[in-house]
Motif scaffolding. Structure first.
Motif, PDB file in Angstrom:
ATOM      1  N   GLU A 238       0.813  -1.206   0.000  1.00  0.00           N
ATOM      2  CA  GLU A 238       0.000   0.000   0.000  1.00  0.00           C
ATOM      3  C   GLU A 238       0.855   1.268   0.000  1.00  0.00           C
ATOM      4  N   GLU A 239       2.062   1.193   0.592  1.00  0.00           N
ATOM      5  CA  GLU A 239       2.911   2.383   0.614  1.00  0.00           C
ATOM      6  C   GLU A 239       3.450   2.710  -0.783  1.00  0.00           C
ATOM      7  N   LYS A 240       3.955   1.692  -1.464  1.00  0.00           N
ATOM      8  CA  LYS A 240       4.508   1.914  -2.807  1.00  0.00           C
ATOM      9  C   LYS A 240       3.449   1.815  -3.897  1.00  0.00           C
ATOM     10  N   LYS A 241       2.249   1.400  -3.500  1.00  0.00           N
ATOM     11  CA  LYS A 241       1.156   1.227  -4.453  1.00  0.00           C
ATOM     12  C   LYS A 241       1.544   0.243  -5.578  1.00  0.00           C
ATOM     13  N   THR A 242       2.056  -0.903  -5.144  1.00  0.00           N
ATOM     14  CA  THR A 242       2.431  -1.943  -6.098  1.00  0.00           C
ATOM     15  C   THR A 242       1.676  -3.230  -5.778  1.00  0.00           C
TER      16      THR A 242
ATOM     17  N   PHE B  47      -6.391  -2.398 -11.674  1.00  0.00           N
ATOM     18  CA  PHE B  47      -5.743  -1.892 -10.468  1.00  0.00           C
ATOM     19  C   PHE B  47      -5.277  -0.454 -10.642  1.00  0.00           C
ATOM     20  N   ALA B  48      -5.040  -0.009 -11.871  1.00  0.00           N
ATOM     21  CA  ALA B  48      -4.687   1.398 -12.078  1.00  0.00           C
ATOM     22  C   ALA B  48      -5.855   2.299 -11.704  1.00  0.00           C
ATOM     23  N   ARG B  49      -7.063   1.855 -11.960  1.00  0.00           N
ATOM     24  CA  ARG B  49      -8.220   2.638 -11.551  1.00  0.00           C
ATOM     25  C   ARG B  49      -8.388   2.678 -10.037  1.00  0.00           C
ATOM     26  N   LEU B  50      -7.810   1.697  -9.352  1.00  0.00           N
ATOM     27  CA  LEU B  50      -7.875   1.663  -7.890  1.00  0.00           C
ATOM     28  C   LEU B  50      -6.721   2.424  -7.246  1.00  0.00           C
ATOM     29  N   GLY B  51      -5.847   3.009  -8.065  1.00  0.00           N
ATOM     30  CA  GLY B  51      -4.776   3.846  -7.524  1.00  0.00           C
ATOM     31  C   GLY B  51      -3.421   3.201  -7.449  1.00  0.00           C
ATOM     32  N   TYR B  52      -3.230   1.981  -7.978  1.00  0.00           N
ATOM     33  CA  TYR B  52      -1.935   1.313  -7.911  1.00  0.00           C
ATOM     34  C   TYR B  52      -1.135   1.654  -9.166  1.00  0.00           C
ATOM     35  N   SER B  53       0.120   1.978  -8.953  1.00  0.00           N
ATOM     36  CA  SER B  53       0.960   2.434 -10.065  1.00  0.00           C
ATOM     37  C   SER B  53       1.675   1.304 -10.788  1.00  0.00           C
ATOM     38  N   THR B  54       1.992   0.232 -10.073  1.00  0.00           N
ATOM     39  CA  THR B  54       2.760  -0.869 -10.665  1.00  0.00           C
ATOM     40  C   THR B  54       2.024  -2.185 -10.418  1.00  0.00           C
ATOM     41  N   VAL B  55       1.800  -2.918 -11.493  1.00  0.00           N
ATOM     42  CA  VAL B  55       1.140  -4.222 -11.400  1.00  0.00           C
ATOM     43  C   VAL B  55       2.030  -5.230 -12.125  1.00  0.00           C
ATOM     44  N   THR B  56       2.480  -6.230 -11.382  1.00  0.00           N
ATOM     45  CA  THR B  56       3.339  -7.269 -11.946  1.00  0.00           C
ATOM     46  C   THR B  56       2.574  -8.584 -11.958  1.00  0.00           C
ATOM     47  N   VAL B  57       2.450  -9.169 -13.137  1.00  0.00           N
ATOM     48  CA  VAL B  57       1.692 -10.410 -13.301  1.00  0.00           C
ATOM     49  C   VAL B  57       2.641 -11.472 -13.826  1.00  0.00           C
ATOM     50  N   THR B  58       2.687 -12.600 -13.132  1.00  0.00           N
ATOM     51  CA  THR B  58       3.464 -13.753 -13.591  1.00  0.00           C
ATOM     52  C   THR B  58       2.548 -14.962 -13.687  1.00  0.00           C
ATOM     53  N   PHE B  59       2.831 -15.808 -14.686  1.00  0.00           N
ATOM     54  CA  PHE B  59       2.025 -16.995 -14.921  1.00  0.00           C
ATOM     55  C   PHE B  59       2.854 -18.244 -14.643  1.00  0.00           C
ATOM     56  N   ALA B  60       2.186 -19.239 -14.091  1.00  0.00           N
ATOM     57  CA  ALA B  60       2.862 -20.522 -13.849  1.00  0.00           C
ATOM     58  C   ALA B  60       3.114 -21.214 -15.175  1.00  0.00           C
ATOM     59  N   ASN B  61       4.052 -22.135 -15.142  1.00  0.00           N
ATOM     60  CA  ASN B  61       4.349 -22.899 -16.349  1.00  0.00           C
ATOM     61  C   ASN B  61       3.196 -23.848 -16.652  1.00  0.00           C
ATOM     62  N   PRO B  62       2.880 -24.012 -17.913  1.00  0.00           N
ATOM     63  CA  PRO B  62       1.750 -24.902 -18.272  1.00  0.00           C
ATOM     64  C   PRO B  62       2.074 -26.356 -17.953  1.00  0.00           C
TER      65      PRO B  62
END
Length: 238
Positions: free
Chosen positions: A139-143, A223-238
């Motif tokens: 919440e502090e870094k908004k990530t 999440f940008a609309r909720l005020g977060y500046s950085t969103v990191t998405v990782t996917f598991a291996n299939p």
């Protein structure tokens, strides 16, 4: 000696003072004309009354009629979907399926079906099985960091309005057998083969990669609309 009578003079020609009398139609002809006029008036009156729905209509008693005797729809199950459909692809395949017997001529026993199948495959991400540590929020870094399962693909769903049989060949014995019995399993076999081919083609089409990109863009926008500046998405291996 008596005098011979004078020859009778011919009828005098009609003069302008006394024109020749014109004979009208006979009584029978007048009766026919009267009956025809009355019949025409009756027909015209009936047509007019039918046009304003006064008289009932008389349809063809041998016309085709379709009766829907289907039973009410039965709900078998209901479930909540927790997946995001990120992409889908429409594919077309030509299935050429032939069945014959060894050492028997094709004109006796043979069944060949040429079928064009069109179907859609969905690529989705299942959010229902996310673990507790799949989401990390600062919440502090908004990530936000998200770990998601690999995209999955559904089985191809055939579009029967765009799928059709191009040609079908049958041997003599096959034609005789089909005249006495109907085998829906033959058509089902063609449909299943088309679904299998389309599903396999979708796996090699890059549909999963597009699903990853679309899912990441959707979450970043959310999440940008909720005020977060950085969103990191990782996917598991299939």
């Amino acid at each position: 000696m008596a005098e011979s009578p004078a020859p009778a003079s011919p009828d005098p020609e009609p003069t302008s003072e006394f024109p020749a009398v014109q004979r009208g139609p006979s009584g029978f002809a007048r009766l026919l004309i009267f009956v025809g006029v009355v019949f025409a008036l009756l027909v015209a009156s009936c047509l007019g009354l039918r046009a304003i729905n006064v008289l009932p209509t008389f349809d063809n008693p041998f016309a085709d009629r379709t009766t829907d005797r289907s039973q009410p729809v039965l709900l078998e199950s209901m479930r909540d979907l927790e997946r995001f459909v990120a992409a889908d692809g429409t594919f077309q395949v030509i299935v050429d399926l032939q069945e014959n017997r060894d050492n028997i001529p094709d004109f006796l026993i043979n069944r060949r079906t040429l079928f064009v199948g069109s179907g859609t495959v969905e690529a989705y991400v299942d959010f229902g099985g996310l673990a507790g540590d799949a989401l990390k929020v600062d919440e502090e870094k908004k990530t936000i960091e998200l770990r998601l399962p690999a995209p999955q693909q559904s089985t191809a769903a055939l579009d029967m309005e765009r799928s059709y049989v191009v040609a079908e060949e049958r041997g003599l014995f096959n034609r005789i057998g089909d005249a006495f019995r109907d085998d829906p399993a033959k058509q089902q076999q063609v449909y299943q083969l088309a679904q299998q081919r389309i599903t396999e083609a979708a796996r090699a089409s890059g549909l999963d990669e597009r699903a990853r990109e679309n899912t990441q863009r959707m979450l970043e926008s959310l999440f940008a609309r909720l005020g977060y500046s950085t969103v990191t998405v990782t996917f598991a291996n299939p």
